[in-house]
Design a protein around this motif. Structure first.
Motif, PDB file in Angstrom:
ATOM      1  N   ASP A 276     -55.449  63.525  65.102  1.00  0.00           N
ATOM      2  CA  ASP A 276     -55.615  64.707  65.948  1.00  0.00           C
ATOM      3  C   ASP A 276     -55.800  65.955  65.074  1.00  0.00           C
ATOM      4  O   ASP A 276     -54.926  66.818  65.023  1.00  0.00           O
TER       5      ASP A 276
ATOM      6  N   HIS B  83     -57.343  69.490  64.396  1.00  0.00           N
ATOM      7  CA  HIS B  83     -57.845  70.610  65.180  1.00  0.00           C
ATOM      8  C   HIS B  83     -58.535  71.639  64.288  1.00  0.00           C
ATOM      9  O   HIS B  83     -58.124  71.867  63.147  1.00  0.00           O
TER      10      HIS B  83
ATOM     11  N   ASP C 227     -50.977  66.380  65.245  1.00  0.00           N
ATOM     12  CA  ASP C 227     -49.965  65.352  65.497  1.00  0.00           C
ATOM     13  C   ASP C 227     -48.886  65.364  64.421  1.00  0.00           C
ATOM     14  O   ASP C 227     -47.692  65.279  64.713  1.00  0.00           O
TER      15      ASP C 227
ATOM     16  N   PRO D 220     -59.650  69.562  69.131  1.00  0.00           N
ATOM     17  CA  PRO D 220     -59.850  68.462  68.193  1.00  0.00           C
ATOM     18  C   PRO D 220     -61.284  68.339  67.712  1.00  0.00           C
ATOM     19  O   PRO D 220     -62.224  68.781  68.369  1.00  0.00           O
TER      20      PRO D 220
END
Length: 204
Positions: free
Chosen positions: A50, A52, A90, A182
């Motif tokens: 994850d 971003h 994450d 993401p």
């Protein structure tokens, strides 16, 4: 050179991540090894599912300074740029839950995009009203304006210099507006200050 990053500097971004509004600037650092090399793609690291994007206005320091007063801060930079603070969301979540530092989620290799083009600050009529944006695959995903910063550029420089000596070539990431999200393999991320393209990178 060092990369000094300001977190939680835009109210709407604080809200979207459900963070508390800070009483003073949040500071974290990235090493020079975090800089994404010129003309290289960004490779999603194997330790995160994850990653971003976070587009940010950049300030490049042009002289050495310590304990800089806000009224003199403008003398310590001539150019503004644009970049991305890639974040392993994450991993960051796990670290925050344990009260641990964020470096593994924020400072990994390639996590700092610094656009090749810098713009003289004299180009802008008002440094507190500069618009910037990020496109993902030709669609706008983030827009920001320095007028929405909780702490303006000169305030940031004053604050940082209480703790760290600023040196020539240091880069300050001034915080990201709302709209982070993401990335996936084959995404193309393109950043703009006003209508001027500053960088374009591909995700691998």
């Amino acid at each position: 050179m060092k990369i000094i990053c300001i977190g939680r500097n835009y109210t709407e971004h604080i809200a979207e991540l459900k963070n508390e509004r800070p009483e003073e600037p949040v500071i974290f650092l990235k090493p020079d090894s975090a800089i994404l090399l010129k003309k290289q793609p960004f490779f999603i690291p194997p330790f995160s599912n994850d990653i971003h994007y976070e587009v940010e206005l950049l300030v490049r320091i042009n002289k050495i300074g310590k304990h800089i007063q806000q009224k003199f801060a403008h003398k310590y930079y001539d150019e503004l740029g644009l970049g991305i603070d890639f974040t392993a969301r994450d991993l960051q979540k796990k670290l925050k839950e344990k009260g641990l530092p964020w470096e593994k989620a924020k400072a990994f290799d390639g996590s700092a995009v610094i656009g090749e083009k810098w713009i003289e600050k004299s180009h802008f009529k008002d440094l507190n009203n500069i618009n910037f944006s990020l496109e993902k695959n030709a669609e706008v995903v983030q827009t920001g304006t320095t007028s929405h910063m909780l702490w303006k550029i000169d305030e940031i420089i004053e604050y940082i210099s209480q703790y760290f000596t600023l040196k020539i070539g240091d880069v300050i990431f001034t915080g990201t507006p709302a709209g982070v999200g993401p990335v996936a393999i084959n995404d193309v991320l393109t950043g703009f200050i006003e209508d001027k393209q500053i960088f374009s990178i591909q995700v691998k």
